[in-house]
Design an enzyme around this catalytic site. Sequence first.
Site, PDB file in Angstrom:
ATOM      1  N   ARG A   9       1.292  -1.264  -0.129  1.00 16.62           N
ATOM      2  CA  ARG A   9       0.320   0.208   0.149  1.00 16.62           C
ATOM      3  C   ARG A   9       1.201   1.146   0.229  1.00 16.62           C
ATOM      4  O   ARG A   9       1.529   1.324   0.514  1.00 16.62           O
ATOM      5  CB  ARG A   9      -0.890   0.275   0.893  1.00 16.62           C
ATOM      6  CG  ARG A   9      -1.738   1.125   1.744  1.00 16.62           C
ATOM      7  CD  ARG A   9      -2.871   0.816   0.342  1.00 16.62           C
ATOM      8  NE  ARG A   9      -3.789   1.748   1.050  1.00 16.62           N
ATOM      9  CZ  ARG A   9      -4.738   2.414  -0.254  1.00 16.62           C
ATOM     10  NH1 ARG A   9      -5.448   1.345  -0.901  1.00 16.62           N
ATOM     11  NH2 ARG A   9      -6.275   3.092   0.741  1.00 16.62           N
TER      12      ARG A   9
ATOM     13  N   THR B  10     -10.178   0.415  -9.086  1.00 21.90           N
ATOM     14  CA  THR B  10      -8.762  -0.545  -8.301  1.00 21.90           C
ATOM     15  C   THR B  10      -9.359  -1.191  -9.898  1.00 21.90           C
ATOM     16  O   THR B  10      -9.692  -1.420 -10.392  1.00 21.90           O
ATOM     17  CB  THR B  10      -9.476  -0.738  -7.194  1.00 21.90           C
ATOM     18  OG1 THR B  10      -8.832   0.292  -7.428  1.00 21.90           O
ATOM     19  CG2 THR B  10      -8.139  -1.990  -6.219  1.00 21.90           C
TER      20      THR B  10
ATOM     21  N   ASN C 238      -6.293   4.409  -7.783  1.00 18.01           N
ATOM     22  CA  ASN C 238      -7.908   4.909  -5.956  1.00 18.01           C
ATOM     23  C   ASN C 238      -8.547   5.584  -7.443  1.00 18.01           C
ATOM     24  O   ASN C 238      -9.175   5.045  -7.988  1.00 18.01           O
ATOM     25  CB  ASN C 238      -6.525   5.929  -5.381  1.00 18.01           C
ATOM     26  CG  ASN C 238      -8.512   6.369  -4.219  1.00 18.01           C
ATOM     27  OD1 ASN C 238      -9.045   5.513  -4.564  1.00 18.01           O
ATOM     28  ND2 ASN C 238      -7.893   8.231  -4.024  1.00 18.01           N
TER      29      ASN C 238
ATOM     30  N   ASP D 211      -7.668   8.394  -0.148  1.00 17.09           N
ATOM     31  CA  ASP D 211      -8.011   7.673   0.838  1.00 17.09           C
ATOM     32  C   ASP D 211      -7.964   7.478   2.316  1.00 17.09           C
ATOM     33  O   ASP D 211      -8.417   6.685   3.410  1.00 17.09           O
ATOM     34  CB  ASP D 211      -7.744   5.662   0.433  1.00 17.09           C
ATOM     35  CG  ASP D 211      -8.435   4.832  -0.065  1.00 17.09           C
ATOM     36  OD1 ASP D 211      -9.337   5.696  -0.965  1.00 17.09           O
ATOM     37  OD2 ASP D 211      -8.249   4.796  -1.338  1.00 17.09           O
TER      38      ASP D 211
ATOM     39  N   SER E 257      -7.810   0.557   2.889  1.00 16.39           N
ATOM     40  CA  SER E 257      -8.510   0.311   1.845  1.00 16.39           C
ATOM     41  C   SER E 257      -9.425  -0.161   1.670  1.00 16.39           C
ATOM     42  O   SER E 257      -9.589  -0.988   3.344  1.00 16.39           O
ATOM     43  CB  SER E 257      -7.164  -0.370   1.056  1.00 16.39           C
ATOM     44  OG  SER E 257      -7.862  -1.324   0.051  1.00 16.39           O
ATOM     45  N   SER E 258      -9.852  -0.738   1.127  1.00 17.22           N
ATOM     46  CA  SER E 258     -11.570  -1.478   1.367  1.00 17.22           C
ATOM     47  C   SER E 258     -10.756  -2.812   0.207  1.00 17.22           C
ATOM     48  O   SER E 258     -11.804  -3.655   0.424  1.00 17.22           O
ATOM     49  CB  SER E 258     -12.607  -0.966  -0.280  1.00 17.22           C
ATOM     50  OG  SER E 258     -12.794   0.059   1.037  1.00 17.22           O
TER      51      SER E 258
ATOM     52  N   GLY F  82     -13.786  -1.415  -7.155  1.00 13.53           N
ATOM     53  CA  GLY F  82     -15.090  -1.126  -6.635  1.00 13.53           C
ATOM     54  C   GLY F  82     -14.972   0.194  -5.814  1.00 13.53           C
ATOM     55  O   GLY F  82     -16.491   0.008  -4.677  1.00 13.53           O
ATOM     56  N   GLY F  83     -13.869  -0.100  -5.021  1.00 15.39           N
ATOM     57  CA  GLY F  83     -14.095   1.054  -3.600  1.00 15.39           C
ATOM     58  C   GLY F  83     -15.076   0.378  -2.606  1.00 15.39           C
ATOM     59  O   GLY F  83     -14.834  -0.343  -2.186  1.00 15.39           O
TER      60      GLY F  83
HETATM   61  N1  GLY Z   1      -8.386   3.369  -3.373  1.00 12.76           N
HETATM   62  C1  GLY Z   1      -9.189   2.385  -3.177  1.00 12.76           C
HETATM   63  C2  GLY Z   1      -8.908   1.228  -2.087  1.00 12.76           C
HETATM   64  O1  GLY Z   1      -8.009   0.858  -1.545  1.00 12.76           O
HETATM   65  O2  GLY Z   1      -9.776   0.795  -1.722  1.00 12.76           O
END
Ligand code: GLY
Length: 549
Positions: free
Chosen positions: A85, A360, A380, A402, A431-432, A452-453
């Site tokens: 990350r 993503t 992102n 984020d 993050s998701s 998909g956020g």
């Molecule tokens: N930028 C999308 C995530 O990290 O969830």
Amino acid sequence: MSGCAGRAPVQNKVTEYRNGMVVSASPFASKVGLDILKKGGNAVDAAVAIQFALAVVYPNAGNIGGGGFMVYRSASGETNTLDFREKAGAAASRDMYLDQSGVPIVDKSLYGQLAAGVPGSVAGMVAAHQKYGNLPWATLLEPAILLARKGFPLSTQQADELNGLSEKLMQLNPDGTALLKTGKWAANELLKQEELAATLEQIRDHGKAGFYEGKVADQIIAEMKRGGGILTKSDLQQYEAIWRKAITGAYKQYQIITMPPPSSGGIALIQLLKSVEPYPLKRWGFQQDSTIQLMAEAERRVYADRATHLGDPDFYDVPTNALMEAQYVKDRMKTFDWSKATPSSSVKAGEVKGKEHEETTHFSIVDKAGNAVSVTTTLNGSYGAVVLVKGAGFLLNNEMDDFSVKPGAPNMYGLIGGEANAIAPGKRMLSSMTPCILEKDGKLFMVVGTPGGSTIITSVFQTILNVVEFDQNMQQAVSAKRFHHQWLPDLIYAEKGAIDSLTRVKLESKGYIIQPRGPMGRVDAILKTRQGNYQGGADPRGDDQWLGW
Ligand code: GLY
């Protein structure tokens, strides 16, 4: 690779393969991965080659200027995860995107050099290769270098996206970039990226130092100076990918192996599965009112927890085990009432972020020996900060968005939250991303993930349930229409066709608000059948493609 331009055919037929499989967002990247497997590379080799190939052929999310997560399971069952990350630079500060009166400045964390965190992807690929790789490093970079130098034909979707972005690209890259052209891009037109090829050669020849030191690092720092960014040479030199123990949890006879914080996805996915486990989903059936109601109520509670408790574990004491504890999850579901929707205002939690970016990308791989890799990687937003490092030809991420840009502020319910994910120097943003591997009865069963956020977690959740409860094959499970609840706003978002009219009426009579929306996620997944074959699921929402052998 002829015949791969344009929209990939929807892969709905079930074809099974014995020796391995690759699924990614681009037919070109999938082909790169399959070639590496056929050359004797293992799943990690293929992952490294795909990551670099996606930086070329899928520039809106594939990257070397971003970051991501890898979940690994060896053929013998050893598991590991790699956190590459992005992180905040040393000069980052909690209020850096606020004006003097404490109001977030529109677009400051979204576009331009200041939106970028220290990129993690190259360090991640080097760490993965050093630990598990089999083929020489240079072999894994060559396909991406070729694709960058010789070019690849844009799909219709890609040409449209680049045309839509041209004004922003021009504004943020006044000296031009390979992604800009006079006139409009057309489907099948070749995109050549000579500067990116040269950067990939630096990485091929010097490994991590080819990006975080020397010429490319100088180019990044010059780019920071050009646009008011804050990343320094020492930020780049100090970046390290981190191996972290996988989050694991059981759902019936399945074992879920997924990403720990700074992903919120792993914990949330296990909470969701545990929330629905006591109920007879199979009997109720796919997308029936009870099924949707239960899943939405679980999602409401889990997303409320996520907003409060999750952040970088190196900076914040994330209560990982407590959140996944069966009794805790059961207690959270106690307020669920079949007769009516639980108002989100009565579910206690913290700040919720505004719109999360959904662009993503994910890829799944299994090699001949049965090693499995699940990688989700991101800039992102689509094309990240929309700034290409001058002379180096790659996009910077806008991952700083984020973070909670304004933590500690009461949200619309008067609750204070977001501290766990406040900006701090050197910290990783929440993050998701939920790369995931499932075992069934101790053996490899599924490799899955998606962009998909905030919808990532629910898309993975639904894809798993589609297979394990509703007996869908991998492609059906991926193609199936999706719905999503995220606590706030208090709505069930639904793709067209996800909820039939009778079911909608039943849910609305209980107080649920159903909001139609466009495609959610692009799940790319692999299923291992009882016979030991691999089935692919490539998301028809994009140009995604599985390839097996
Ligand atoms: N930028 C999308 C995530 O990290 O969830």
